[in-house]
Design a protein around this motif. Structure first.
Motif, PDB file in Angstrom:
ATOM      1  N   LEU A 197       0.835  -1.210   0.000  1.00 44.73           N
ATOM      2  CA  LEU A 197       0.000   0.000   0.000  1.00 44.73           C
ATOM      3  C   LEU A 197       0.868   1.257   0.000  1.00 44.73           C
ATOM      4  CD1 LEU A 197      -3.021  -0.357   2.448  1.00 44.73           C
ATOM      5  CD2 LEU A 197      -3.078   0.130   0.003  1.00 44.73           C
ATOM      6  N   LEU A 198       1.905   1.253   0.806  1.00 45.57           N
ATOM      7  CA  LEU A 198       2.770   2.424   0.964  1.00 45.57           C
ATOM      8  C   LEU A 198       3.522   2.754  -0.322  1.00 45.57           C
ATOM      9  CD1 LEU A 198       3.858   4.485   2.975  1.00 45.57           C
ATOM     10  CD2 LEU A 198       5.388   2.762   3.875  1.00 45.57           C
ATOM     11  N   THR A 199       4.002   1.727  -1.022  1.00 51.28           N
ATOM     12  CA  THR A 199       4.805   1.956  -2.232  1.00 51.28           C
ATOM     13  C   THR A 199       3.954   1.992  -3.501  1.00 51.28           C
ATOM     14  OG1 THR A 199       5.213  -0.424  -2.303  1.00 51.28           O
ATOM     15  CG2 THR A 199       6.907   0.940  -1.276  1.00 51.28           C
ATOM     16  N   HIS A 200       2.699   1.604  -3.417  1.00 58.22           N
ATOM     17  CA  HIS A 200       1.751   1.499  -4.534  1.00 58.22           C
ATOM     18  C   HIS A 200       2.135   0.334  -5.446  1.00 58.22           C
ATOM     19  CE1 HIS A 200      -1.817   2.998  -6.329  1.00 58.22           C
ATOM     20  NE2 HIS A 200      -1.284   3.199  -7.499  1.00 58.22           N
ATOM     21  N   LEU A 201       1.132  -0.392  -5.864  1.00 65.45           N
ATOM     22  CA  LEU A 201       1.353  -1.650  -6.607  1.00 65.45           C
ATOM     23  C   LEU A 201       1.915  -1.493  -7.997  1.00 65.45           C
ATOM     24  CD1 LEU A 201      -2.035  -3.161  -7.857  1.00 65.45           C
ATOM     25  CD2 LEU A 201      -1.814  -0.784  -7.082  1.00 65.45           C
TER      26      LEU A 201
END
Lengths: 137, 137, 137
Positions: free
Chosen positions: A94-98
């Motif tokens: 979630l933090l780094t985006h998929l």
């Protein structure tokens, strides 16, 4: 309009790894024969991501250490009541985006001088996939 | 299908700045003459981002203070062994994501009432670029 | 090339909620009659997001608790001098990113086996919208 789809497969030796995939994506763009368009590169899993960053191993260690601090491995996540032990990997995703969306100009990835593409594995040691979807003309 | 490409250039006075670029993106959409499609707005650097947020200066200060707390400037990042001092800016880019994809409907950006587009600089005072790539019909 | 646009409307009972929207997005893809392309699903607000994650309620509680820790509700944000009280929701939107871009292959969302789509509300109890923009052939 043309469309091109390719799947990349990963099975990392370690639970967490950052793997450079710039060449694989450049190859997919060449295979697509698309000159102007966009290239979506997206993890098909909930515990790994695709990012654009610098190809510098010290920075990669900084990134992993930082992610561990902000989204730490812990025993007591609610998700673990299902038998899983990877809630931290979901939060890191979630933090780094998929995913990233990359521009294609004149038949090539239109990236900045230091931009490279990486697959970030947060719960590896099993087969996982990334989709490359290119649309354009 | 049509495609349109434009590059925006920034050279901020301060190391960190949030710059409203909604008008520049609206202008690019008008120039593209594309009625239905999508508009990718993406940083070409690893230490700045493009976000959609509110045009409210207090919130911008909150965002920068919050980013500094979650991804602080520090001397002792591994990345700094290369001579760099901007590892925090790389982490801030990861946290905010480098890019946004904006819908175009009836020849205009199809944004919500308070959505504005901003360039977020985390390591400025040098020339940096943003790519605007529009595809559609 | 074809284009398809749809708006989803939400008015949550609680201030914060995670709502599964996989079926609505699948329905939009079917309605679009687009076989190969991409589907942008994007919040039209600054205090909610669209994410791809696991349909597991324990994990959803972990996500909300984690977001509250990293971007806490507080009285003293600068943004609140305007009379607002939702700066934390803006930060949660930034952290989770407002949108996802989903690949469409053979007329269907090309997702991994556990990937589901969710609307994440961080400041609800009022009408809010998500845009679904599909382009392809």
């Amino acid at each position: 309009m043309k469309s091109f789809t390719k799947y990349l497969t990963f099975n990392t030796k370690n639970r967490r790894e950052i793997i450079r995939i710039t060449d694989e994506i450049k190859k997919a763009v060449a295979e697509s024969k698309i000159n102007e368009g966009i290239c979506l590169v997206s993890s098909m899993h909930l515990t790994s991501s695709v990012i654009v960053q610098d190809n510098e191993s010290g920075l990669h260690r900084d990134i992993m250490e930082w992610l561990e601090k902000l989204a730490p491995y812990r025993k007591d996540y609610e998700h673990h009541k299902t038998g899983e032990d990877n809630a931290d990997a979901h939060l890191k995703n979630l933090l780094t985006h998929l995913q990233v969306v990359l521009p294609i100009t004149n038949g090539k990835l239109d990236l900045g001088p230091w931009q490279e593409i990486f697959y970030c594995e947060f719960d590896g040691q099993r087969t996982k996939r990334v989709i490359v979807k290119i649309i354009g003309i």
